[in-house]
Design an enzyme around this catalytic site. Structure first.
Site, PDB file in Angstrom:
ATOM      1  N   SER A 231       0.807  -1.253   0.169  1.00  0.00           N
ATOM      2  CA  SER A 231      -0.245  -0.144   0.121  1.00  0.00           C
ATOM      3  C   SER A 231       0.741   1.246   0.040  1.00  0.00           C
ATOM      4  CB  SER A 231      -0.924  -0.163   1.406  1.00  0.00           C
ATOM      5  OG  SER A 231      -1.997   0.883   1.016  1.00  0.00           O
ATOM      6  N   ASP A 458      -8.568  -4.665  -6.297  1.00  0.00           N
ATOM      7  CA  ASP A 458      -8.256  -3.830  -5.177  1.00  0.00           C
ATOM      8  C   ASP A 458      -9.097  -2.556  -4.713  1.00  0.00           C
ATOM      9  OD1 ASP A 458      -6.621  -2.170  -3.102  1.00  0.00           O
ATOM     10  OD2 ASP A 458      -5.053  -3.341  -3.490  1.00  0.00           O
ATOM     11  N   HIS A 488      -7.419  -5.868  -0.659  1.00  0.00           N
ATOM     12  CA  HIS A 488      -6.336  -4.770  -0.603  1.00  0.00           C
ATOM     13  C   HIS A 488      -4.950  -5.668  -0.511  1.00  0.00           C
ATOM     14  CE1 HIS A 488      -4.263  -1.019  -0.366  1.00  0.00           C
ATOM     15  NE2 HIS A 488      -3.897  -1.152   0.814  1.00  0.00           N
TER      16      HIS A 488
END
Length: 519
Positions: A231, A458, A488
């Site tokens: 991320s 995602d 995610h």
């Protein structure tokens, strides 16, 4: 939904750079010619048994021993407060590690960043360690609280009681009075950050954290950087590669931030991504042949009922976790948290059922997880650090007139999340430190190959960002791996294909063929 870039947090750790003339090679020096680090590279880390995470790291018990009985070890590294004054004041950077278990020759330290920005790596790594057991055979697994986070000079803004109120506020104002209240709350929050953390606020940019990582690499004794970023951690990894391309050994970027976007573009992309995840969740519910979907008769019906619930909560909240009520804002945050992982779709279904019946407890628990609130009512500094890092990184400052002009575009992309993510662009209004750049520079000519992993489903870091990262890193640097999945990130989905490809790269240096797809 926290800040415009705050939904980049890794699924359960929150769960989004810049070029400063003081912190990068923009002064004419090449990135590796950064500030002289003085004697900090020679410091010796004192590893001890890890204490329980601090409140700012999320609290809880000390990490349990690893399989086989090995204990987690923690240490503190000194880093310059201001990288333009490397021999000036220092701050402490909190580290955690699990030493390599074998068999096989130890490669070095594999440094993790799990996202946010604002997530504590010290508290997150033990939670995910079993996913990386194969990698631990030849690496020490290492993570850290980036500067401004947790025990690394953590940013403080408001009390827990004030944060309860902050997350209850109406974050989708419908009239001038509600707009004024919303802006006042943001201004008060940001003023609290300045009052309580003025010394660290100018020094929490992603370039600062990247320089900390290179110091960490040297202190750990590694000639090259071995890195796993998830991320926001992909943005940090890209910035590191830009600053220190010749120091990159092997790096994996999973759940990839698009480094070419402004905060507005990121927010719009996230609105699209969370809407896609909601679409997939709704379709999965109604297509399950083993049971009737309890929250709608069709995918569109599921979406309509969720929209009706949010509208109802905007007018009249329902009981949540006593004494707090489930507001529209809290419900939307809770839904977003559940969309980070397919494993949370079942709790989301149950939470929506309960909310339709007037019980908001499950959705509020999900919202608390996103905001870093534990069951004792204590908040980690996730939100404070998230805002501080993003607002220091991002040059753009938006006003209400601009948001109002953009609302139709956001609503067209996402009827459910558009308003939230449009209004969240005001997060950095009145921030006391100027932002550094329109977007990060991650160009890394001369870097060793970097593996970039994109997930087609995602919600927080949409799949298209992976290709943008590959292009931005530069020709011949990155190799893209596609995962056709939900949630995610990819590696922590436990998809065997993804894990095998990543493991082969990190353990044996075998990058996959360009265009490899896992499903």
């Amino acid at each position: 939904m926290q800040s415009p870039r705050g939904l980049r947090a890794a699924a359960l750790t929150a769960t989004v750079v810049l070029l400063s003339a003081l912190a990068t090679g923009c002064d004419g020096a090449t990135p590796e010619e950064g500030p002289d680090e003085g004697d900090l590279t020679a410091q010796k880390l004192q590893w001890t048994d890890c204490p329980a995470p601090s409140g700012s790291e999320g609290g809880g018990a000390a990490p349990s021993p690893l399989p086989g009985g090995a204990k987690w070890q923690c240490a503190t590294m000194k880093a310059p407060l201001d990288w333009s004054k490397p021999k000036g004041d220092t701050i402490d950077i909190a580290l955690i590690r699990a030493q390599a278990s074998g068999p096989g020759k130890r490669i070095g330290s594999l440094i993790f960043n799990f996202g946010g920005p604002g997530g504590s790596g010290v508290s997150a790594l033990p939670s995910f360690a079993q996913d990386y057991a194969k990698l631990r055979t030849r690496y020490d697994l290492v993570s850290f609280d980036p500067r401004g986070v947790g025990r690394s000079a953590g940013v403080r803004c408001e009390s827990d009681a004030r944060l309860d109120q902050y997350f209850q506020q109406d974050a989708t104002p419908d009239d001038q009075a509600e707009q004024n209240t919303y802006l006042k709350n943001i201004e008060q929050f940001n003023a609290g950050c300045e009052k309580n953390s003025a010394k660290i606020l100018p020094h929490v940019r992603t370039t600062d954290a990247a320089r900390d990582m290179d110091l960490m690499r040297q202190v750990l004794g590694d000639p090259r950087m071995y890195y796993f970023g998830i991320s926001y951690g992909t943005e940090l990894g890209g910035v590191y590669a830009h600053l220190f391309p010749r120091h990159v050994g092997r790096a994996v970027l999973d759940a990839v931030v698009d480094p070419t976007q402004t905060p507005e573009q990121t927010s719009l992309g996230q609105a699209r991504g969370f809407q896609l995840a909601m679409d997939n969740f709704a379709r999965a519910c109604v297509s399950d042949t083993t049971t009737k979907c309890p929250i709608g008769n069709s995918a569109q019906d599921v979406q309509n009922r969720v929209a009706a619930l949010l509208k109802k909560l905007d007018a009249k909240p329902i009981p949540g976790m006593f004494p707090r009520q489930l507001t529209e804002s809290a419900a939307t945050n809770g839904i977003a948290q559940a969309l980070y992982s397919k494993e949370l779709w079942s709790p989301l279904t149950e939470g929506l059922q309960q909310a339709y019946a007037g019980d908001g407890r499950i959705l509020m628990l999900l919202s608390d997880a996103l905001n870093g609130r534990n069951e004792n009512g204590e908040y980690s500094n996730l939100t404070a650090a998230n805002v501080a890092i993003n607002c220091s990184d991002d040059k753009q400052r938006y006003d209400t007139a601009y948001v109002e002009r953009k609302l139709p575009e956001f609503r067209a992309v996402s009827p459910l999340f558009g308003d939230f993510l449009a209004w969240s662009m005001l997060t950095c209004t009145h921030w006391p430190v100027p932002g550094a750049a329109d977007h990060p520079d991650v160009s890394a000519p001369g870097s060793a190959p970097i593996l970039v992993v994109g997930n087609t489903g995602d919600p927080a870091t949409p799949y298209e960002g992976a290709k943008k990262m590959v292009d931005a890193l530069g020709k011949g640097v990155a190799v893209e791996l596609t995962y056709k999945g939900q949630g995610h990130g990819a590696y922590d989905s436990k998809n065997k294909c993804v894990q095998n490809v990543v493991n082969a790269y990190l353990l044996d240096g075998k990058a996959p063929a360009a265009g490899t797809v896992c499903s």
